[in-house]
Design an enzyme around this catalytic site. Structure first.
Site, PDB file in Angstrom:
ATOM      1  N   ASN A   9       0.869  -1.181   0.000  1.00  0.00           N
ATOM      2  CA  ASN A   9       0.000   0.000   0.000  1.00  0.00           C
ATOM      3  C   ASN A   9       0.905   1.230   0.000  1.00  0.00           C
ATOM      4  OD1 ASN A   9      -1.805   2.043   0.481  1.00  0.00           O
ATOM      5  ND2 ASN A   9      -2.441   1.317   2.511  1.00  0.00           N
ATOM      6  N   LYS A  11       0.097   4.225  -0.226  1.00  0.00           N
ATOM      7  CA  LYS A  11      -0.563   5.385   0.407  1.00  0.00           C
ATOM      8  C   LYS A  11      -0.377   6.635  -0.451  1.00  0.00           C
ATOM      9  CE  LYS A  11      -0.143   3.085   4.828  1.00  0.00           C
ATOM     10  NZ  LYS A  11      -0.022   3.172   6.286  1.00  0.00           N
ATOM     11  N   HIS A  94      -9.495   1.113   5.135  1.00  0.00           N
ATOM     12  CA  HIS A  94      -8.220   1.317   5.809  1.00  0.00           C
ATOM     13  C   HIS A  94      -8.421   2.261   6.994  1.00  0.00           C
ATOM     14  CE1 HIS A  94      -4.068   2.392   6.604  1.00  0.00           C
ATOM     15  NE2 HIS A  94      -3.726   1.314   5.915  1.00  0.00           N
ATOM     16  N   GLU A  96      -6.768   4.627   8.035  1.00  0.00           N
ATOM     17  CA  GLU A  96      -6.540   6.047   7.723  1.00  0.00           C
ATOM     18  C   GLU A  96      -7.775   6.651   7.064  1.00  0.00           C
ATOM     19  OE1 GLU A  96      -2.906   5.355   5.611  1.00  0.00           O
ATOM     20  OE2 GLU A  96      -1.938   4.806   7.497  1.00  0.00           O
ATOM     21  N   GLU A 164      -5.065  -5.024  10.668  1.00  0.00           N
ATOM     22  CA  GLU A 164      -4.056  -3.992  10.875  1.00  0.00           C
ATOM     23  C   GLU A 164      -4.333  -3.264  12.183  1.00  0.00           C
ATOM     24  OE1 GLU A 164      -2.202  -2.792   6.769  1.00  0.00           O
ATOM     25  OE2 GLU A 164      -3.769  -1.381   7.333  1.00  0.00           O
ATOM     26  N   GLY A 170       2.743   2.253  10.866  1.00  0.00           N
ATOM     27  CA  GLY A 170       3.684   3.362  10.723  1.00  0.00           C
ATOM     28  C   GLY A 170       4.428   3.716  12.000  1.00  0.00           C
ATOM     29  N   SER A 210       3.704  -2.073  10.289  1.00  0.00           N
ATOM     30  CA  SER A 210       5.154  -2.089  10.503  1.00  0.00           C
ATOM     31  C   SER A 210       5.824  -3.395  10.072  1.00  0.00           C
ATOM     32  CB  SER A 210       5.488  -1.766  11.971  1.00  0.00           C
ATOM     33  OG  SER A 210       5.093  -0.444  12.279  1.00  0.00           O
TER      34      SER A 210
HETATM   35  P1  13P Z   1       3.181   0.414   7.654  1.00  0.00           P
HETATM   36  O1  13P Z   1       3.693  -0.876   7.063  1.00  0.00           O
HETATM   37  O2  13P Z   1       3.878   1.623   7.154  1.00  0.00           O
HETATM   38  O3  13P Z   1       3.088   0.334   9.139  1.00  0.00           O
HETATM   39  O4  13P Z   1       1.666   0.576   7.128  1.00  0.00           O
HETATM   40  C1  13P Z   1       0.796  -0.491   7.230  1.00  0.00           C
HETATM   41  C2  13P Z   1      -0.432  -0.173   6.490  1.00  0.00           C
HETATM   42  O5  13P Z   1      -1.205   0.672   6.887  1.00  0.00           O
HETATM   43  C3  13P Z   1      -0.680  -0.902   5.233  1.00  0.00           C
HETATM   44  O6  13P Z   1      -1.965  -0.665   4.759  1.00  0.00           O
END
Ligand code: 13P
Length: 256
Positions: A9, A11, A94, A96, A164, A170, A210
């Site tokens: 992803n 983002k 997601h 976010e 997740e 992150g 992560s």
């Molecule tokens: P990270 O791997 O940067 O922690 O992000 C995970 C994520 O949100 C994947 O959709």
């Protein structure tokens, strides 16, 4: 036997030139790795270019979101009709999107139904906040999200779920493999309740949060975990290629 899946992803990272470079850099290496399904999810503006580059490749494309309507006065939104033919997967729900764009389970449910209607495979994200984790509410939160997001949906192997935990995204603080495996086993139980035993055995459930080349084995080696949804590390070719490679190796061994 479920084929492991590693999805990147990206983002809100990479402009068009950077996305093209990133996928060109990774493609030959990823094409050489078998026994794992590989997906990259670039920003919308790069989907078309990445799709072109990946014609004839085993590396697949996913979108990061969609709108549940087919067309109309929804300024700034992207409809499923615009995505079909360009990508096979779409990330939905997601954290976010839930946190910054007020996406509720009801909206995620509408999007999921739309994705399936147009032949896009949803990667449905669920996961608890830090406070919920600390209060021992993980199972309750994830169960609620799943049941609401999958309401009145006929489930099939086209569904992918990504667990997740928000506190792991992150932050560099991944969940531990045993804990993630337990939550993912629970998720499979819920999917079984919502469908059938055989469907629940086909649905792939990923861990995300992560994930790096240094910890992928902890997750990919777990019996209930079918791969990973990778954020930051999917923007670094060495990292992403290594994550896919290690997952393939673990999968080969587990089949021996
Ligand atoms: P990270 O791997 O940067 O922690 O992000 C995970 C994520 O949100 C994947 O959709």
């Amino acid at each position: 036997m479920r084929l492991p899946l590693i999805a990147g992803n990206w983002k809100m990272n990479t402009n068009l030139a950077e996305a093209v470079k990133l996928v060109n850099d990774m493609r030959p290496h990823l094409d050489a790795i078998h026994d794992v399904e590989k997906v990259v999810c670039p920003p919308f503006i790069s989907l078309s270019a990445v799709h072109e580059i990946l014609k004839g490749s085993q590396l697949k494309v996913g979108a990061q979101n969609l709108h549940f309507e087919e067309k109309g006065a929804f300024t700034g939104e992207i409809s499923p009709l615009m995505l079909t033919g360009l990508c096979e997967y779409v990330i939905l729900g997601h954290s976010e999107r839930r946190q910054y764009f007020q996406e509720t389970d009801e909206v995620v449910n509408k999007k999921l139904k739309t994705a399936l209607k147009f032949g896009l495979k949803p990667i449905l994200c669920v996961g608890e906040k830090l406070a919920e984790y600390e209060d021992g509410l993980t199972s309750e939160v994830v169960t609620g999200q799943l049941k609401a997001s999958l309401k009145d949906v006929t489930l099939s192997e086209n569904l992918v779920v990504a667990y997740e935990p928000i506190w792991a995204i992150g932050t560099g603080k991944a969940a531990n493999g045993t804990q993630a495996n337990a939550v993912i086993s629970r998720i499979r139980k819920i999917i079984q309740e919502l469908s059938t035993e055989s469907t629940s055995q086909c649905v792939r459930i990923l861990y995300g949060g992560s994930v790096t080349m240094d910890n992928i084995q902890e997750f990919a080696g777990m019996p209930a975990i079918d791969g990973a949804l990778v954020g930051g590390a999917s923007l670094k070719p060495d990292q992403f290629i290594s994550i896919v490679k290690q997952t393939a190796q673990i999968n080969c061994h587990s089949q021996e």
